[in-house]
Design an enzyme around this catalytic site. Structure first.
Site, PDB file in Angstrom:
ATOM      1  NE  ARG A  29     -10.214  -0.741  14.629  1.00 25.10           N
ATOM      2  CZ  ARG A  29     -11.157   0.168  14.838  1.00 25.10           C
ATOM      3  NH1 ARG A  29     -10.998   1.051  15.792  1.00 25.10           N
ATOM      4  NH2 ARG A  29     -12.243   0.197  14.095  1.00 25.10           N
ATOM      5  CB  CYS A  64      -4.782   7.554   5.659  1.00 21.00           C
ATOM      6  SG  CYS A  64      -3.942   7.978   7.194  1.00 21.00           S
ATOM      7  CD  GLN A  66      -2.817   1.412   2.226  1.00 14.69           C
ATOM      8  OE1 GLN A  66      -2.290   1.871   3.235  1.00 14.69           O
ATOM      9  NE2 GLN A  66      -4.110   1.166   2.139  1.00 14.69           N
TER      10      GLN A  66
HETATM   11  C1  LIG Z   1      -3.406   1.545  14.143  1.00 14.11           C
HETATM   12  C2  LIG Z   1      -4.064   1.562  12.788  1.00 14.11           C
HETATM   13  C3  LIG Z   1      -3.278   1.686  11.662  1.00 14.11           C
HETATM   14  C4  LIG Z   1      -3.877   1.727  10.403  1.00 14.11           C
HETATM   15  N1  LIG Z   1      -3.080   1.820   9.290  1.00 14.11           N
HETATM   16  C5  LIG Z   1      -3.647   1.807   8.059  1.00 14.11           C
HETATM   17  C6  LIG Z   1      -2.848   1.863   6.883  1.00 14.11           C
HETATM   18  O1  LIG Z   1      -1.611   1.892   6.932  1.00 14.11           O
HETATM   19  N2  LIG Z   1      -3.485   1.878   5.693  1.00 14.11           N
HETATM   20  C7  LIG Z   1      -4.860   1.830   5.592  1.00 14.11           C
HETATM   21  O2  LIG Z   1      -5.397   1.843   4.490  1.00 14.11           O
HETATM   22  N3  LIG Z   1      -5.634   1.752   6.686  1.00 14.11           N
HETATM   23  C8  LIG Z   1      -5.064   1.728   7.901  1.00 14.11           C
HETATM   24  N4  LIG Z   1      -5.852   1.617   9.004  1.00 14.11           N
HETATM   25  C9  LIG Z   1      -7.295   1.373   8.844  1.00 14.11           C
HETATM   26  C10 LIG Z   1      -7.576  -0.138   8.832  1.00 14.11           C
HETATM   27  O3  LIG Z   1      -6.962  -0.768   7.729  1.00 14.11           O
HETATM   28  C11 LIG Z   1      -9.087  -0.407   8.768  1.00 14.11           C
HETATM   29  O4  LIG Z   1      -9.604   0.209   7.634  1.00 14.11           O
HETATM   30  C12 LIG Z   1      -9.808   0.131  10.000  1.00 14.11           C
HETATM   31  O5  LIG Z   1      -9.108  -0.192  11.183  1.00 14.11           O
HETATM   32  C13 LIG Z   1     -11.236  -0.424  10.070  1.00 14.11           C
HETATM   33  O6  LIG Z   1     -11.225  -1.829  10.174  1.00 14.11           O
HETATM   34  P1  LIG Z   1     -11.430  -2.567  11.598  1.00 14.11           P
HETATM   35  O7  LIG Z   1     -12.672  -1.980  12.209  1.00 14.11           O
HETATM   36  O8  LIG Z   1     -11.557  -4.024  11.213  1.00 14.11           O
HETATM   37  O9  LIG Z   1     -10.208  -2.284  12.402  1.00 14.11           O
HETATM   38  C14 LIG Z   1      -5.280   1.618  10.281  1.00 14.11           C
HETATM   39  C15 LIG Z   1      -6.062   1.502  11.420  1.00 14.11           C
HETATM   40  C16 LIG Z   1      -5.475   1.471  12.669  1.00 14.11           C
HETATM   41  C17 LIG Z   1      -6.363   1.333  13.880  1.00 14.11           C
END
Ligand SMILES: Cc1cc2nc3c(=O)[nH]c(=O)nc-3n(C[C@H](O)[C@H](O)[C@H](O)COP(=O)(O)O)c2cc1C
Length: 308
Positions: free
Chosen positions: A219, A97, A67
């Site tokens: 997460r 992001c 990515q």
């Molecule tokens: C600590 C953290 C780091 C993340 N880093 C990225 C990233 O590098 N690129 C991205 O597209 N999304 C990133 N996200 C978003 C996650 O990929 C995801 O879209 C978001 O956490 C929702 O999914 P979940 O509810 O299953 O966690 C990040 C989220 C968190 C909490």
């Protein structure tokens, strides 16, 4: 129950590094997973910060999406070429992001939900730069008044993206509150992967029933790298989690060295131990340890591993 290309591991900055990916792969060798996001500028200039999370992916098992984020089409194209040359299976463009450093100051990430013309130029430049598939990862929209994700899917399709991930929150919601995954309309031009609060088989089944092509786990992987394997039906929750924690620690120390690896591992130790009796004492202890042997001993004792 689900095929390997229906369940994805989300990109998580500071988390889905190579040691963590190795743990995910242990339980689900073939699931597609995505690297931490990398700035296209840092990558093209090979700045120190990005070297930490830029790998040669060729020797990693299974499909891996690399990515990138950025706002300049030419630089994004150059960055994509570097990643493709280093064995990425596909390029994922970050269009979700929300952090100000990315979305406001750099005009990248979630900002591209507000500038579909620039988003199209970036997708087009990246698609023309590489021979591997290109995807985007985005959100419902900037805020409740601008839930225009479907428009962006049309842009992505028109400029050559092959699929997209939709995180069921707006930029304004950040990561707070329950994710809402809209029904995918029949005129949506791309296969869409559902993301946001996906943590079990029922969530994936629900997403597939709403017209999604797959689901991406974020997460829910924290402290549980086996979860994708469990959802896919390829693995069970390990009986001795302590052995898994030690293996993850070993991978981390080997990859980063002791000095950098121990502080980086502390958050993982906290996630693995969450909800277990005496975990707060365990975390306080772990946070003060700087020696690899002492850390291994503390982990072994906490989980009652045989060699403790
Ligand atoms: C600590 C953290 C780091 C993340 N880093 C990225 C990233 O590098 N690129 C991205 O597209 N999304 C990133 N996200 C978003 C996650 O990929 C995801 O879209 C978001 O956490 C929702 O999914 P979940 O509810 O299953 O966690 C990040 C989220 C968190 C909490």
């Amino acid at each position: 129950m689900f095929t390997n290309n229906q369940i994805f591991a989300a990109p998580l900055a500071g988390i889905t590094d190579r040691p963590f990916r190795t743990m995910v792969r242990k339980f689900s060798p073939d699931v597609p997973l995505v690297t931490e996001m990398i700035s296209c500028h840092s990558l093209v200039q090979m700045r120190r910060g990005c070297i930490r999370n830029f790998d040669n992916y060729r020797d990693e098992v299974g499909p891996i999406g690399a990515q990138i984020f950025g706002a300049e089409p030419d630089i994004m194209a150059n960055a994509a070429r570097i990643l493709a040359d280093n064995g990425a299976s596909w390029i994922d463009i970050n269009m979700g992001c929300p952090v100000p450093k990315v979305a406001t100051r750099a005009g990248a990430g979630a900002h591209l939900m507000r500038d579909h013309i620039l988003a199209g130029k970036i997708i087009s430049a990246v698609v023309h730069a590489v021979d591997i598939p290109v995807s985007i990862k985005t959100r419902l929209g900037w805020d409740d008044d601008h839930r225009d994700w479907l428009d962006l899917m049309h842009v992505a399709h028109d400029f050559g993206a092959r699929f997209a991930t939709l995180h069921g929150r707006t930029r304004a919601q950040l990561y707070v509150g329950p994710a809402q995954l809209p029904q995918i309309p029949s005129d949506c031009p791309l296969p869409i992967i559902a993301n946001g609060d996906i943590a079990n088989v029922a969530h994936v089944t629900d997403a597939l029933g709403r017209g999604y092509a797959g689901a991406m786990v974020g997460r829910a992987m924290l402290g549980a790298p086996w979860i994708l394997g469990v959802i896919c039906g390829a693995a069970k929750r390990p009986e001795n989690v302590g052995e898994i924690v030690l293996e993850h620690l070993e991978n981390t120390l080997e990859y980063y060295g002791v000095q950098a690896g121990i502080p980086l591992f502390r958050k993982h130790a906290a996630w693995y131990s969450a909800g277990i009796a005496n975990s707060s004492e365990f975390r306080i202890r772990v946070n003060s340890i700087t020696d690899a042997g002492a850390l291994k001993k503390t982990i072994s004792e906490f989980w009652g591993c045989v060699d403790a």
